[in-house]
Design a protein around this motif. Structure first.
Motif, PDB file in Angstrom:
ATOM      1  N   ALA A 193       0.764  -1.229   0.046  1.00 44.70           N
ATOM      2  CA  ALA A 193      -0.214  -0.105   0.367  1.00 44.70           C
ATOM      3  C   ALA A 193       0.473   1.015   0.136  1.00 44.70           C
ATOM      4  CB  ALA A 193      -0.860   0.127   1.374  1.00 44.70           C
ATOM      5  N   GLY A 194       0.719   2.526  -0.831  1.00 44.89           N
ATOM      6  CA  GLY A 194       0.987   3.628  -0.658  1.00 44.89           C
ATOM      7  C   GLY A 194       1.352   3.995   0.487  1.00 44.89           C
ATOM      8  N   LEU A 195       0.249   4.534   1.013  1.00 42.96           N
ATOM      9  CA  LEU A 195      -0.046   4.822   2.572  1.00 42.96           C
ATOM     10  C   LEU A 195      -0.859   4.386   3.311  1.00 42.96           C
ATOM     11  CD1 LEU A 195       0.807   8.164   3.267  1.00 42.96           C
ATOM     12  CD2 LEU A 195      -1.612   8.814   2.175  1.00 42.96           C
ATOM     13  N   ARG A 255      -2.488   5.882   7.166  1.00 45.94           N
ATOM     14  CA  ARG A 255      -3.557   6.319   8.720  1.00 45.94           C
ATOM     15  C   ARG A 255      -3.808   5.159   9.320  1.00 45.94           C
ATOM     16  NH1 ARG A 255      -4.938  11.910   6.402  1.00 45.94           N
ATOM     17  NH2 ARG A 255      -4.098  12.457   8.776  1.00 45.94           N
ATOM     18  N   VAL A 256      -3.809   5.931  11.041  1.00 40.84           N
ATOM     19  CA  VAL A 256      -4.333   5.469  11.933  1.00 40.84           C
ATOM     20  C   VAL A 256      -5.445   5.952  12.140  1.00 40.84           C
ATOM     21  CG1 VAL A 256      -3.522   3.978  13.444  1.00 40.84           C
ATOM     22  CG2 VAL A 256      -1.926   3.443  11.746  1.00 40.84           C
ATOM     23  N   GLY A 257      -6.537   5.751  12.620  1.00 40.97           N
ATOM     24  CA  GLY A 257      -7.505   6.463  13.066  1.00 40.97           C
ATOM     25  C   GLY A 257      -7.863   5.667  14.543  1.00 40.97           C
ATOM     26  N   VAL A 258      -7.206   6.538  15.701  1.00 48.13           N
ATOM     27  CA  VAL A 258      -7.124   6.275  17.177  1.00 48.13           C
ATOM     28  C   VAL A 258      -6.889   7.106  18.374  1.00 48.13           C
ATOM     29  CG1 VAL A 258      -4.526   4.934  16.436  1.00 48.13           C
ATOM     30  CG2 VAL A 258      -4.909   7.538  17.191  1.00 48.13           C
ATOM     31  N   PRO A 259      -7.960   6.449  19.444  1.00 42.06           N
ATOM     32  CA  PRO A 259      -8.117   7.913  20.081  1.00 42.06           C
ATOM     33  C   PRO A 259      -7.386   8.709  20.072  1.00 42.06           C
ATOM     34  CG  PRO A 259      -8.465   5.488  20.692  1.00 42.06           C
ATOM     35  CD  PRO A 259      -7.527   5.326  19.598  1.00 42.06           C
ATOM     36  N   LYS A 304       5.123   5.371  18.321  1.00 44.06           N
ATOM     37  CA  LYS A 304       4.837   3.370  18.096  1.00 44.06           C
ATOM     38  C   LYS A 304       5.154   3.819  16.214  1.00 44.06           C
ATOM     39  CE  LYS A 304       2.356   0.736  19.333  1.00 44.06           C
ATOM     40  NZ  LYS A 304       3.450  -0.534  20.316  1.00 44.06           N
ATOM     41  N   LEU A 305       4.656   4.469  15.792  1.00 37.65           N
ATOM     42  CA  LEU A 305       4.684   4.764  14.489  1.00 37.65           C
ATOM     43  C   LEU A 305       5.672   5.526  13.597  1.00 37.65           C
ATOM     44  CD1 LEU A 305       0.502   5.785  14.372  1.00 37.65           C
ATOM     45  CD2 LEU A 305       1.953   3.200  13.552  1.00 37.65           C
ATOM     46  N   THR A 306       6.083   4.931  12.340  1.00 34.45           N
ATOM     47  CA  THR A 306       7.395   5.457  11.722  1.00 34.45           C
ATOM     48  C   THR A 306       6.669   6.146  10.643  1.00 34.45           C
ATOM     49  OG1 THR A 306       8.644   4.359  12.938  1.00 34.45           O
ATOM     50  CG2 THR A 306      10.143   4.972  10.703  1.00 34.45           C
ATOM     51  N   GLU A 307       6.622   4.951   9.139  1.00 35.75           N
ATOM     52  CA  GLU A 307       6.082   5.335   8.144  1.00 35.75           C
ATOM     53  C   GLU A 307       4.779   5.558   8.307  1.00 35.75           C
ATOM     54  OE1 GLU A 307       7.776   2.182   8.527  1.00 35.75           O
ATOM     55  OE2 GLU A 307       9.457   2.185   7.304  1.00 35.75           O
ATOM     56  N   GLU A 308       3.535   5.000   9.079  1.00 40.23           N
ATOM     57  CA  GLU A 308       2.103   5.386   8.643  1.00 40.23           C
ATOM     58  C   GLU A 308       1.991   6.425  10.360  1.00 40.23           C
ATOM     59  OE1 GLU A 308       3.570   0.853   9.670  1.00 40.23           O
ATOM     60  OE2 GLU A 308       4.244   2.881  11.000  1.00 40.23           O
ATOM     61  N   MET A 309       1.094   7.500   9.237  1.00 40.07           N
ATOM     62  CA  MET A 309       1.083   8.433  10.097  1.00 40.07           C
ATOM     63  C   MET A 309      -0.546   8.035  11.160  1.00 40.07           C
ATOM     64  SD  MET A 309       1.025  10.913   6.331  1.00 40.07           S
ATOM     65  CE  MET A 309      -0.679  10.551   5.762  1.00 40.07           C
TER      66      MET A 309
END
Length: 282
Positions: A47-49, A51-55, A65-70
């Protein structure tokens, strides 16, 4: 299993937007690892991108914790997502190709309401996993009201038991019939996880022959949801993405277990061995 064109070679004149954006929604207090595993798996499969929707109250954890992910901070209460997060999710949907909902999301009632609303109102491919399956089991009628036609659900036996109100031993005896009926009734792709995982769409079945007992470890299912979503983001149809995802997930486990042993295999190993799994499938 033959790999699709998308995984064989990339056009040199390309950018991350050509390989899709995955939005993974989940996490709660004490359960921050699941979405990270899913997100990393989605990126690793191509996957090119992501995103992680979090509280929102937990976002500082994910900034570390995240590096390449937003991360995408969303409305929460006490470390669990609430239904008011839906308006925030809506604002980014035009840039999203596929959603994963459920990893580490908790069973809190406000989170359950958010999950059901996403299933009902979002017209994008959706992978329903983990706590989102438990939320769905409380109100299956939402499947008849949903907008998306591209829905993948990934229960293990206990979760599937909650969906169909049949005990696990009965499911194991009649899994093709029960899985087939459920997938046909609700017009979706079903991944029934376990030994020789079963993928079903309409009357078409795929029984996986990769994988091993070492994969019975925390986070393995989160990795699978990310792999499947990453394949959908790159243009595969839900049934094809689920079949290939289950196969590569299991093959990664088979390659990893040679080095790690069944007892020492952990979920992140499955991500690390994905490149070898893909190479061995060329």
């Amino acid at each position: 299993m033959r790999l699709p064109v998308q995984l064989l070679k990339r056009n040199p004149e390309t950018h991350k937007g050509d390989y899709g954006c995955v939005l993974i929604i989940g996490a709660s207090l004490g359960l921050t690892g699941a979405v990270c595993l899913s997100a990393r798996a989605a990126l690793k499969i191509g996957a090119g991108l992501v995103r992680v929707g979090v509280p929102k109250s937990l976002n500082n954890i994910f900034e570390i914790k995240l590096t390449e992910e937003m991360s995408l901070p969303l409305a929460d209460k006490g470390g669990s997502l609430t239904e008011s997060a839906f308006s925030q999710i809506e604002k980014v949907l035009d840039k999203v190709d596929v959603l994963v909902i459920g990893p580490g999301a908790s069973l809190a009632n406000p989170t359950r309401k958010l999950i059901l609303r996403i299933i009902r109102d979002v017209d994008k491919p959706i992978v329903i996993d983990a706590d989102a399956i438990s939320a769905l089991a409380s109100d299956l009628s939402v499947l008849d009201k949903r907008k998306t036609k591209q829905l993948i659900i990934t229960p293990h036996y206990q979760e599937f038991s909650r969906l169909v109100k049949v005990d696990i031993e009965e499911i194991k005896k009649n899994r093709k019939e029960l899985a087939g009926n459920f997938a046909l009734r609700y017009n979706l792709t079903l991944v029934l996880k376990g030994n020789r995982s079963l993928v079903v769409r309409n009357k078409e079945f795929f029984e996986n022959d990769s994988g091993n007992a070492g994969m019975a470890t925390a986070g393995s299912g989160d990795v699978l949801s990310g792999i499947i979503a990453g394949l959908v983001a790159q243009g595969l149809k839900p049934f094809e993405a689920a079949k290939l995802g289950v196969y590569l997930h299991g093959l990664s486990g088979d390659l990893a277990v040679k080095d790690k042993t069944e007892s020492c295999l952990i979920a992140s190993d499955l991500i690390d061995y994905l490149p070898q799994a893909i190479k061995s499938s060329l």
